[in-house]
Write an enzyme that holds these catalytic residues in place. Sequence first.
Site, PDB file in Angstrom:
ATOM      1  N   GLU A  39      79.025  61.398   1.281  1.00  0.00           N
ATOM      2  CA  GLU A  39      78.900  62.184   0.148  1.00  0.00           C
ATOM      3  C   GLU A  39      79.251  61.641  -1.235  1.00  0.00           C
ATOM      4  O   GLU A  39      80.546  62.135  -1.692  1.00  0.00           O
ATOM      5  CB  GLU A  39      79.239  63.541   0.481  1.00  0.00           C
ATOM      6  CG  GLU A  39      78.898  64.388   1.520  1.00  0.00           C
ATOM      7  CD  GLU A  39      79.209  65.654   1.802  1.00  0.00           C
ATOM      8  OE1 GLU A  39      80.717  65.870   1.405  1.00  0.00           O
ATOM      9  OE2 GLU A  39      78.521  66.578   1.887  1.00  0.00           O
TER      10      GLU A  39
ATOM     11  N   GLU B 200      73.506  65.870   7.285  1.00  0.00           N
ATOM     12  CA  GLU B 200      74.330  66.847   7.619  1.00  0.00           C
ATOM     13  C   GLU B 200      73.662  68.268   7.196  1.00  0.00           C
ATOM     14  O   GLU B 200      73.055  68.362   6.227  1.00  0.00           O
ATOM     15  CB  GLU B 200      75.614  66.899   6.850  1.00  0.00           C
ATOM     16  CG  GLU B 200      76.659  65.732   7.365  1.00  0.00           C
ATOM     17  CD  GLU B 200      78.057  65.965   6.416  1.00  0.00           C
ATOM     18  OE1 GLU B 200      78.389  66.966   5.974  1.00  0.00           O
ATOM     19  OE2 GLU B 200      78.614  64.761   6.435  1.00  0.00           O
TER      20      GLU B 200
HETATM   21  C1  BG6 Z   1      80.697  67.535   4.162  1.00  0.00           C
HETATM   22  C2  BG6 Z   1      81.368  66.466   4.624  1.00  0.00           C
HETATM   23  O1  BG6 Z   1      80.981  68.007   2.954  1.00  0.00           O
HETATM   24  O2  BG6 Z   1      80.844  68.841   4.841  1.00  0.00           O
HETATM   25  C3  BG6 Z   1      82.059  66.646   6.123  1.00  0.00           C
HETATM   26  O3  BG6 Z   1      80.947  65.448   4.766  1.00  0.00           O
HETATM   27  C4  BG6 Z   1      82.528  68.041   6.283  1.00  0.00           C
HETATM   28  O4  BG6 Z   1      83.032  65.786   6.362  1.00  0.00           O
HETATM   29  C5  BG6 Z   1      81.329  68.898   6.248  1.00  0.00           C
HETATM   30  O5  BG6 Z   1      83.267  68.392   7.351  1.00  0.00           O
HETATM   31  C6  BG6 Z   1      81.462  70.671   6.422  1.00  0.00           C
HETATM   32  O6  BG6 Z   1      82.536  70.957   5.676  1.00  0.00           O
HETATM   33  P1  BG6 Z   1      83.898  71.786   6.426  1.00  0.00           P
HETATM   34  O7  BG6 Z   1      84.783  71.707   5.148  1.00  0.00           O
HETATM   35  O8  BG6 Z   1      83.370  73.117   6.686  1.00  0.00           O
HETATM   36  O9  BG6 Z   1      84.286  70.911   7.274  1.00  0.00           O
END
Ligand code: BG6
Length: 484
Positions: free
Chosen positions: A186, A382
């Site tokens: 990211e 993701e």
């Molecule tokens: C993304 C990141 O922004 O979102 C991850 O690359 C992160 O590292 C994921 O864990 C989910 O966000 P969160 O804050 O719910 O863990």
Amino acid sequence: MNQKVASYQFPETFLWGGAIAANQSEGAFNKDGRGLGNIDLIPQGAHRWPIMMGELDSLEFKEECHYPSRHGIDFYNRYKEDIALLAEMGFKVFRMSISWSRIFPNGDDDMPNEAGIHFYENVFKECRKYGIEPLVTISHYDIPLNLVKKYNGWEGRETLLCFKKYVSVILKRYKGLVNYWLTLNEINAITHLAFLAGGVVLDKKKDKNIQIYKAIHHQLVGCAWVAKIAHEIDYENKVGCMIAAGVTYPYRCAPEDIWLAYETDREKFFFSDVMVHGKYPEYKIKEFERNGFTIPFKENDKEILLENTIDFISFSYYSSRLVCADSDIIVEQAKGNVFPTLKNPYLKEKDSAWKHQMDAQGLRTTLNMFYDRYQKPLFIVENGVGGIDTLENGEVHDEYHIHYMREHIKAMKNAITIDGVDLMGYTPWGCIDLVSASTGQMKKRYGFIYVDVDDFGKGTYNRYRKDSFYWYKNVIDSNGEILG
Ligand code: BG6
């Protein structure tokens, strides 16, 4: 006449899998020669967010704080069991990251830490044993603390030089074991989370954007070096950028809202524009001129950028964003993982304590936007929804995970089969429960696999298959046909 039959299926080569990252899963923060990283100094609690933004410094441990990266989910010791479970689901690909300070404990050491190199070598071999392709993020919110202290992370050019050395070592040592590489997780998150994504502690006396864009230049050149080194070492290597994505909608059809949405999307496209086209786009150069920022080009930066572009574009997608240009119009804020957004009245809140809004159609739009702009293969690395799960008699009923993923997989299928988008694969986030980046807690769970550990690192760390585990296994077995 030979008629070509249109296919409404996922390609046979589609890479189904899941994603985790070292900083949120490994634990073992001081084992086998690992040095500290920025992530180790980010505690749970009220100070977490200002620290991640670089507005409050946190360079020494404090007795009273809890630092969740110390325990993670103990992937360091349990990776064999975890990979076996992923193989049971039929994973074709597993996205994970390397902890930079496991390889170079201080970032600027003369020699790498062999114990760290062996650890990942074993993990990759374990994946290959089951025919799982590793997809490796070179740095996922992770930079050696020593480089933070000495050079203010990526703001210092010295960090770029250390990064090149780190990249050369891992690319050489894992030749033949890893072919898919992601540069910085990211990368656009640094504009918001300077310390988490860049190891930068903001100096209040200096212009914030100038500090951040200096760091961004070093990161972009670093990513081009990854492409150069990777392609020189093995022509089979494929390198992708990783962008925090999600289409931005205008709140009204007023032209100024449309323009604001357009400009907001360009904030992320800027990064992929540089990495795909090998140069800074005109709109950014003009913005820098207006703001008095001179891009710190040195040595052969321009050539390195131009000659070493990426092979594919990867991104995270959790939801869309909404913006309004008129500050007199009061619109409620919704929650996003990284970037702020207004609440969209046309979207439902996901069934989760964090009340993120779900927008599967927005994924199809996002895929099309990237593909129209670049005509490069895409990879969703993701996606998912964090929620509170309850373990009862060894079972977890997480229908809300299944619902979220089912809708997003349908959107992906439409993008591929109707719109013609070239999508390589799908690795939903946190396939094994892990520490949340935004909250530092365990209770925000994304996984197919439940991990018995609480927010403070207490628990058996045993793994349990959730309902979504069996559901996703069927999805993979049927190559996305059975979404049941
Ligand atoms: C993304 C990141 O922004 O979102 C991850 O690359 C992160 O590292 C994921 O864990 C989910 O966000 P969160 O804050 O719910 O863990």
